[in-house]
Design a protein around this motif. Structure first.
Motif, mmCIF file in Angstrom:
data_model
loop_
_atom_site.group_PDB
_atom_site.id
_atom_site.type_symbol
_atom_site.label_atom_id
_atom_site.label_comp_id
_atom_site.label_asym_id
_atom_site.label_seq_id
_atom_site.Cartn_x
_atom_site.Cartn_y
_atom_site.Cartn_z
ATOM 1 N N TRP A 64 0.822 -1.211 0.000
ATOM 2 C CA TRP A 64 0.000 0.000 0.000
ATOM 3 C C TRP A 64 0.857 1.263 0.000
ATOM 4 C CZ3 TRP A 64 -3.752 -1.827 4.417
ATOM 5 C CH2 TRP A 64 -4.728 -2.676 3.864
ATOM 6 N N LEU A 65 1.957 1.248 0.748
ATOM 7 C CA LEU A 65 2.772 2.447 0.909
ATOM 8 C C LEU A 65 3.986 2.483 -0.002
ATOM 9 C CD1 LEU A 65 2.694 3.109 4.760
ATOM 10 C CD2 LEU A 65 1.292 4.112 2.950
ATOM 11 N N SER A 66 3.988 1.673 -1.056
ATOM 12 C CA SER A 66 5.106 1.739 -1.997
ATOM 13 C C SER A 66 5.206 3.156 -2.563
ATOM 14 C CB SER A 66 4.910 0.717 -3.125
ATOM 15 O OG SER A 66 3.687 0.947 -3.812
ATOM 16 N N PRO A 67 6.400 3.746 -2.572
ATOM 17 C CA PRO A 67 6.546 5.136 -2.996
ATOM 18 C C PRO A 67 6.102 5.340 -4.439
ATOM 19 C CG PRO A 67 8.512 4.385 -1.840
ATOM 20 C CD PRO A 67 7.664 3.168 -2.084
ATOM 21 N N ALA A 68 5.477 6.482 -4.687
ATOM 22 C CA ALA A 68 5.052 6.862 -6.034
ATOM 23 C C ALA A 68 5.204 8.377 -6.150
ATOM 24 C CB ALA A 68 3.599 6.457 -6.296
ATOM 25 N N PRO A 69 5.617 8.870 -7.306
ATOM 26 C CA PRO A 69 5.802 10.320 -7.442
ATOM 27 C C PRO A 69 4.468 11.048 -7.482
ATOM 28 C CG PRO A 69 6.104 9.233 -9.560
ATOM 29 C CD PRO A 69 5.962 8.137 -8.538
ATOM 30 N N SER A 70 4.481 12.290 -7.014
ATOM 31 C CA SER A 70 3.292 13.118 -7.180
ATOM 32 C C SER A 70 3.014 13.266 -8.669
ATOM 33 C CB SER A 70 3.514 14.493 -6.542
ATOM 34 O OG SER A 70 3.789 14.361 -5.163
ATOM 35 N N GLU A 71 1.745 13.299 -9.018
ATOM 36 C CA GLU A 71 1.386 13.253 -10.443
ATOM 37 C C GLU A 71 0.186 14.138 -10.723
ATOM 38 O OE1 GLU A 71 -0.139 9.899 -13.715
ATOM 39 O OE2 GLU A 71 0.656 9.275 -11.758
ATOM 40 N N LYS A 72 0.292 14.938 -11.782
ATOM 41 C CA LYS A 72 -0.849 15.722 -12.221
ATOM 42 C C LYS A 72 -1.838 14.810 -12.931
ATOM 43 C CE LYS A 72 -2.124 19.710 -15.076
ATOM 44 N NZ LYS A 72 -1.613 20.842 -15.891
ATOM 45 N N ILE A 73 -3.107 14.934 -12.578
ATOM 46 C CA ILE A 73 -4.150 14.151 -13.244
ATOM 47 C C ILE A 73 -4.701 14.937 -14.419
ATOM 48 C CG2 ILE A 73 -6.348 12.955 -12.952
ATOM 49 C CD1 ILE A 73 -5.793 12.978 -9.913
ATOM 50 N N PHE A 74 -5.278 16.092 -14.114
ATOM 51 C CA PHE A 74 -5.831 16.971 -15.142
ATOM 52 C C PHE A 74 -6.150 18.303 -14.492
ATOM 53 C CE2 PHE A 74 -9.107 18.723 -17.960
ATOM 54 C CZ PHE A 74 -8.517 18.516 -19.207
ATOM 55 N N GLY A 75 -5.896 19.390 -15.203
ATOM 56 C CA GLY A 75 -6.179 20.698 -14.634
ATOM 57 C C GLY A 75 -5.406 20.902 -13.351
#
Length: 289
Positions: free
Chosen positions: A38-49
């Motif tokens: 569950w807590l595997s690191p992931a980069p912040s990501e823009k979805i839309f707008g």
């Protein structure tokens, strides 16, 4: 400390910046067999707008920049709160600008971090009436199919309740609450419009719809009739929602191809259909001789 929470979970949490060596009761690690995933690191990501993801590989947390403050959706596990705020900062935003935190369901994997996030930002947690009751108690409701697990999480002292179809307005953003009971009777999904230039899309952050339970729970029991009816209500809601982009609390429920959200046509209906089939199979299994 390592001995008390387990080496693997500690390493994962430390890698994501979610453990700082302190002794904060609101971020005390919640450990399960899924914690590392569950807590595997992931980069912040823009979805839309002006909408973003600031969560993890196995738990979604969304951020909306309304132009007059920020809205966060969900809080992941208790130990995840510092990493969520770090991800907010990486996008160039200030955590103290978070005005609301929207809750999808009162389970440790989605609501565990709410108390710490609310304390550290001053934000108000918003949930359904039933959801808020469970958040304030720090445990699942008695009619929750997973109540038998009795997994506690830090209680949220200050909440604001919202009803099905009601809206929350902040800056240029209007978020609509959609009651989606079943997985819990207090589950709430959220939708809002996000725009880039003249293009706008409706984003849905859906609560869990999977019909899972603690051992011994029976969906065919008379006491479970409201839960089954709740699922049916949620299917109708998801079928009818405008849904250009779907986010789910666990990303793999939205997309089977490894993406963190789905922008495929009919994604919300597909989510409901998967749950329909799973619930039908569960009911048939329980009724089988």
């Amino acid at each position: 400390m390592i001995e008390t929470i387990g080496l693997l979970t500690w390493l994962v949490a430390a890698a994501s910046g979610s453990i700082d060596g302190g002794d904060d009761p609101l971020t005390k690690p919640f450990v399960s067999s899924h914690s590392a995933e569950w807590l595997s690191p992931a980069p912040s990501e823009k979805i839309f707008g002006d909408s973003y993801l600031v969560g993890f590989g196995g738990l979604s947390v969304a951020l909306i920049d309304t132009g007059d403050g920020l809205i966060l959706v969900d809080g992941a596990l208790p130990q995840a709160a510092p990493a969520i705020l770090a991800n907010v900062r990486k996008l160039g935003f200030k955590p103290e600008d978070i005005k609301y935190i929207l809750s999808t369901e009162p389970h440790p994997d989605h609501a565990g971090g709410l108390a710490a996030l609310a304390r550290d930002t001053g934000a108000t947690v918003v949930a359904s009436v039933r959801g808020a009751e469970a958040l304030r108690s720090g445990r699942r409701a008695a009619d929750d199919p997973q109540f038998g697990y009795d997994m506690r999480f830090p209680p949220v002292a200050r909440t604001r309740t919202i009803g099905d179809g009601e809206t929350l307005r902040l800056g240029k953003t209007v978020v609509t609450a959609h009651a989606t009971p079943g997985h819990t009777m207090g589950s709430m999904s959220w939708s809002w419009r996000a725009c880039e230039a003249s293009a706008c899309r409706t984003i849905v952050f859906a609560s869990s719809l999977n019909p899972v339970s603690a051992d011994g729970y029976r969906y065919t029991a008379p006491s479970s009739a409201a839960i089954v009816a709740g699922f049916q209500q949620s299917y109708r809601t998801m079928d009818a929602l405008a849904c250009d982009i779907l986010i789910t609390g666990h990303p793999d429920n939205a997309s089977a191809d490894g993406a963190r959200y789905s922008d495929k046509p009919g994604a919300c209906r597909a989510l409901a259909d998967r749950s329909r089939r799973a619930l039908a199979a569960r009911l048939a299994e329980e009724k089988a001789p």
